[in-house]
Write an enzyme that holds these catalytic residues in place. Structure first.
Site, PDB file in Angstrom:
ATOM      1  N   ASP A   1       0.932  -1.123  -0.029  1.00  0.00           N
ATOM      2  CA  ASP A   1       0.081   0.096   0.076  1.00  0.00           C
ATOM      3  C   ASP A   1       0.812   1.156  -0.047  1.00  0.00           C
ATOM      4  OD1 ASP A   1      -1.928   1.897   0.514  1.00  0.00           O
ATOM      5  OD2 ASP A   1      -2.886   0.935   2.327  1.00  0.00           O
TER       6      ASP A   1
ATOM      7  N   HIS B   1     -10.132  -1.320  -6.776  1.00  0.00           N
ATOM      8  CA  HIS B   1      -9.532  -0.027  -6.135  1.00  0.00           C
ATOM      9  C   HIS B   1      -8.835   0.842  -6.885  1.00  0.00           C
ATOM     10  CE1 HIS B   1      -8.936   2.145  -2.389  1.00  0.00           C
ATOM     11  NE2 HIS B   1      -7.795   1.855  -2.415  1.00  0.00           N
TER      12      HIS B   1
HETATM   13  C1  HEM Z   1      -4.167   2.406  -4.131  1.00  0.00           C
HETATM   14  C2  HEM Z   1      -5.005   0.156  -0.294  1.00  0.00           C
HETATM   15  C3  HEM Z   1      -8.562   3.381   0.941  1.00  0.00           C
HETATM   16  C4  HEM Z   1      -7.104   6.217  -2.560  1.00  0.00           C
HETATM   17  C5  HEM Z   1      -4.043   1.406  -3.225  1.00  0.00           C
HETATM   18  C6  HEM Z   1      -3.333   0.326  -3.168  1.00  0.00           C
HETATM   19  C7  HEM Z   1      -3.749  -0.531  -2.204  1.00  0.00           C
HETATM   20  C8  HEM Z   1      -4.707   0.423  -1.301  1.00  0.00           C
HETATM   21  C9  HEM Z   1      -3.420  -1.644  -1.769  1.00  0.00           C
HETATM   22  C10 HEM Z   1      -2.412  -0.188  -4.286  1.00  0.00           C
HETATM   23  C11 HEM Z   1      -1.109   0.477  -4.241  1.00  0.00           C
HETATM   24  C12 HEM Z   1      -0.706   1.779  -4.223  1.00  0.00           C
HETATM   25  O1  HEM Z   1      -0.582   2.541  -5.056  1.00  0.00           O
HETATM   26  O2  HEM Z   1      -0.856   2.447  -3.064  1.00  0.00           O
HETATM   27  C13 HEM Z   1      -6.165   0.559   0.362  1.00  0.00           C
HETATM   28  C14 HEM Z   1      -7.125   0.202   1.570  1.00  0.00           C
HETATM   29  C15 HEM Z   1      -7.973   1.076   2.050  1.00  0.00           C
HETATM   30  C16 HEM Z   1      -7.694   2.152   1.019  1.00  0.00           C
HETATM   31  C17 HEM Z   1      -6.767  -1.079   2.282  1.00  0.00           C
HETATM   32  C18 HEM Z   1      -8.819   0.763   2.978  1.00  0.00           C
HETATM   33  C19 HEM Z   1      -9.627  -0.022   3.178  1.00  0.00           C
HETATM   34  C20 HEM Z   1      -8.453   4.393   0.021  1.00  0.00           C
HETATM   35  C21 HEM Z   1      -9.252   5.536   0.118  1.00  0.00           C
HETATM   36  C22 HEM Z   1      -8.736   6.362  -0.726  1.00  0.00           C
HETATM   37  C23 HEM Z   1      -7.671   5.465  -1.804  1.00  0.00           C
HETATM   38  C24 HEM Z   1     -10.302   5.616   0.954  1.00  0.00           C
HETATM   39  C25 HEM Z   1      -9.210   7.650  -1.541  1.00  0.00           C
HETATM   40  C26 HEM Z   1      -9.945   8.322  -0.848  1.00  0.00           C
HETATM   41  C27 HEM Z   1      -5.764   5.285  -3.265  1.00  0.00           C
HETATM   42  C28 HEM Z   1      -5.100   5.786  -4.351  1.00  0.00           C
HETATM   43  C29 HEM Z   1      -4.392   4.813  -4.844  1.00  0.00           C
HETATM   44  C30 HEM Z   1      -4.772   3.907  -3.989  1.00  0.00           C
HETATM   45  C31 HEM Z   1      -5.231   7.339  -5.211  1.00  0.00           C
HETATM   46  C32 HEM Z   1      -3.538   5.013  -5.967  1.00  0.00           C
HETATM   47  C33 HEM Z   1      -4.337   4.528  -7.406  1.00  0.00           C
HETATM   48  C34 HEM Z   1      -3.516   4.699  -8.643  1.00  0.00           C
HETATM   49  O3  HEM Z   1      -2.968   3.512  -8.846  1.00  0.00           O
HETATM   50  O4  HEM Z   1      -3.482   5.670  -9.216  1.00  0.00           O
HETATM   51  N1  HEM Z   1      -4.781   1.541  -2.094  1.00  0.00           N
HETATM   52  N2  HEM Z   1      -6.719   1.869   0.132  1.00  0.00           N
HETATM   53  N3  HEM Z   1      -7.386   4.462  -0.907  1.00  0.00           N
HETATM   54  N4  HEM Z   1      -5.612   4.103  -2.814  1.00  0.00           N
HETATM   55 FE1  HEM Z   1      -6.168   2.911  -1.342  1.00  0.00          FE
END
Ligand code: HEM
Length: 350
Positions: free
Chosen positions: A148, A221
Site C-alpha cells: 500500500d 480499487h
Molecule cells: C491505491 C489499499 C482506501 C486512494 C491503493 C493500493 C492499495 C490500497 C493496496 C495499491 C498500491 C498503491 O498504489 O498504493 C487501500 C486500503 C484502503 C484504501 C486497504 C482502506 C480499506 C483508500 C481511500 C482512498 C484511496 C479511502 C481515497 C479516498 C488510493 C489511491 C491509490 C490507491 C489514489 C492509487 C491509485 C493509482 O494507482 O493511481 N490503495 N486503500 N485508498 N488508493 Fe487505496
C-alpha cells in the site's frame, strides 16, 4: 522541519489521535498548538541527541467547527465538515473531530512518548474520540496482504499535491487531510482466491504490479482511485495509511489518511469508491472493508502554527488577502504579515 512535514518515506510506526475539545477550553488548545513544534523537538532531541532526528514527524490538523471556535479569522478556503457519503451498498460516515494529531517515527516508543506529553498538556480540555497505533506490516503491506502506497506522488509532485497554493497568504502552504478508520472482514477476504483479490485491488499481490487495463476490472480499487481533471491531468493525493489491529478482539484494520492541496480530490475518490463510477459501479474493496470514522481537518503551515494565537483576536490577519498583505508591507500597520518562510514575522505574542 519535522512539524507539519507531510511528505516523507513510509514510517515504521504511527499514531493517529482524534480529539474533541471541551467547551471553554479554547484558550488552552490555542496555546497548545503553538507549543507543538517545541514538544516534537523535545522528544526528538532526547531520542537522538544533538542531531535531532528528522524522522519524528508531527502533523496537527484542525476541524472546521473547532476553527470557528478558536479563531476570529476566516476558515481556510476548503475547510468544511466531512460530508457523509451514502452509496447503495456502502456508507462513508462523518464522525466528530476537532483536533488530529498524526505522529510518525522509526519506533513506536517515540510516537507514544510524544502522544503522552501532548495529551498531558491537553488534560482536562479534550476528549480522545479515536486512537489508533499503526505498524508497518512487512514490505509496507496492508492487512489484506497488498503493498500500500506504491503510486503515491514523489518529490515536487508530492509537495504540489499536498500544499495549497492559497490566495490568502496566511494559509499558503497549508494542507487538508481526510482520515477514515476501516476494519476488514478477513474471513470473507480469505475465502476468495488470490486472483480474485488481485481483481479487487487491481494489482498483483506478491510483486505489486498493476494489472493490465484489459484485465483490471473497472470496480477495482486502483481503477476507481485513478482520477484526473477534464484536461486529463492526474489528480494526486498523498497517503500514509497504516495497518492496525487487535488479535483478541479480531480487529484487522487500515487507517486511511490522505493529504491534499484540495480535499475535493480525495472526496472525488471517495465518491468513486462509495457511490461508484458510473454510479453503482462501487469499489469492491468495500465488500471487505467498513469505514467506521470519517473526518476532515486543515493542516496549517508550521509558520502559521507557531503563531496561531494571532488568529484568535478580531484582527483581520486571517482574512488578509495578497493585496492587503502587500499594502501592509508598504505601510507598516499593527496587522501581522507573512514572511517568505511562512512565519508571520511577529515573534511570540505571549
Ligand atoms: C491505491 C489499499 C482506501 C486512494 C491503493 C493500493 C492499495 C490500497 C493496496 C495499491 C498500491 C498503491 O498504489 O498504493 C487501500 C486500503 C484502503 C484504501 C486497504 C482502506 C480499506 C483508500 C481511500 C482512498 C484511496 C479511502 C481515497 C479516498 C488510493 C489511491 C491509490 C490507491 C489514489 C492509487 C491509485 C493509482 O494507482 O493511481 N490503495 N486503500 N485508498 N488508493 Fe487505496
Amino acid at each position: 522541519m519535522p512539524t507539519q512535514q507531510i511528505v516523507a518515506p513510509p514510517a515504521r510506526a504511527a499514531m493517529f489521535l482524534v480529539f474533541t475539545v471541551n467547551e471553554g477550553s479554547e484558550d488552552e488548545v490555542r496555546d497548545f498548538l503553538s507549543d507543538v513544534p517545541g514538544l516534537t523537538r523535545t522528544v526528538s532531541f532526547r531520542a537522538t541527541g544533538p542531531n535531532p532526528s528528522k524522522d519524528i514527524l508531527t502533523v496537527v490538523g484542525l476541524g472546521a467547527e473547532m476553527w470557528d471556535r478558536l479563531f476570529a479569522a476566516d476558515r481556510p478556503r476548503y475547510l468544511h465538515t466531512f460530508d457523509p457519503i451514502y452509496g447503495d451498498k456502502h456508507t462513508a460516515p462523518s464522525t466528530p473531530g476537532d483536533l488530529l494529531i498524526h505522529l510518525r517515527a522509526p519506533q513506536m516508543d517515540l510516537c507514544f512518548e510524544l502522544a503522552r506529553i501532548m495529551t498531558d498538556k491537553l488534560a482536562g480540555h479534550v476528549t480522545v474520540v479515536d486512537e489508533v497505533h499503526g505498524f508497518t506490516y512487512f514490505d509496507n503491506r496492508d492487512l489484506l496482504g497488498f503493498v500500500d502506497g506504491t503510486e503515491n506522488p514523489e518529490g515536487n509532485d508530492a509537495d504540489e499535491a499536498v500544499h495549497d497554493n492559497a490566495d490568502t497568504e496566511l494559509y499558503n502552504g497549508g494542507s487538508y487531510v481526510i482520515v477514515q478508520k476501516y476494519t476488514h472482514d478477513m474471513q470473507s477476504w480469505n475465502a476468495i482466491s488470490t486472483e480474485e483479490q488481485e481483481r479487487v485491488i487491481g494489482r498483483t499481490k506478491l510483486d505489486d504490479v498493476e494489472l493490465d487495463d484489459d484485465v483490471k476490472p473497472t470496480n477495482s480499487h486502483v481503477a476507481l482511485n485513478d482520477v484526473s481533471d477534464e484536461d486529463g491531468n492526474d489528480l494526486d493525493i498523498f497517503r500514509t495509511n497504516m495497518p492496525f489491529g487487535s488479535i483478541g478482539s479480531e480487529e484487522f484494520g487500515t487507517y486511511f489518511i490522505g493529504y491534499a492541496a484540495d480535499p475535493s480530490i480525495t472526496e472525488q475518490m471517495l465518491d468513486n469508491m462509495f457511490l461508484g463510477n458510473p454510479v453503482g459501479n462501487y469499489d469492491r474493496i468495500l465488500d471487505f472493508s467498513t469505514a467506521i470514522t470519517g473526518t476532515l481537518f486543515y493542516v496549517p503551515s508550521v509558520g502559521l502554527l507557531e503563531e496561531i494565537d494571532s488568529l484568535a483576536t478580531g484582527s483581520p490577519a486571517g482574512q488578509q488577502n495578497d493585496a492587503q498583505a502587500n499594502e501592509s508591507a508598504a505601510a507598516p500597520s499593527d496587522e501581522p504579515a507573512v514572511t517568505a518562510d511562512g512565519s508571520l514575522g511577529i515573534g511570540s505574542l505571549k
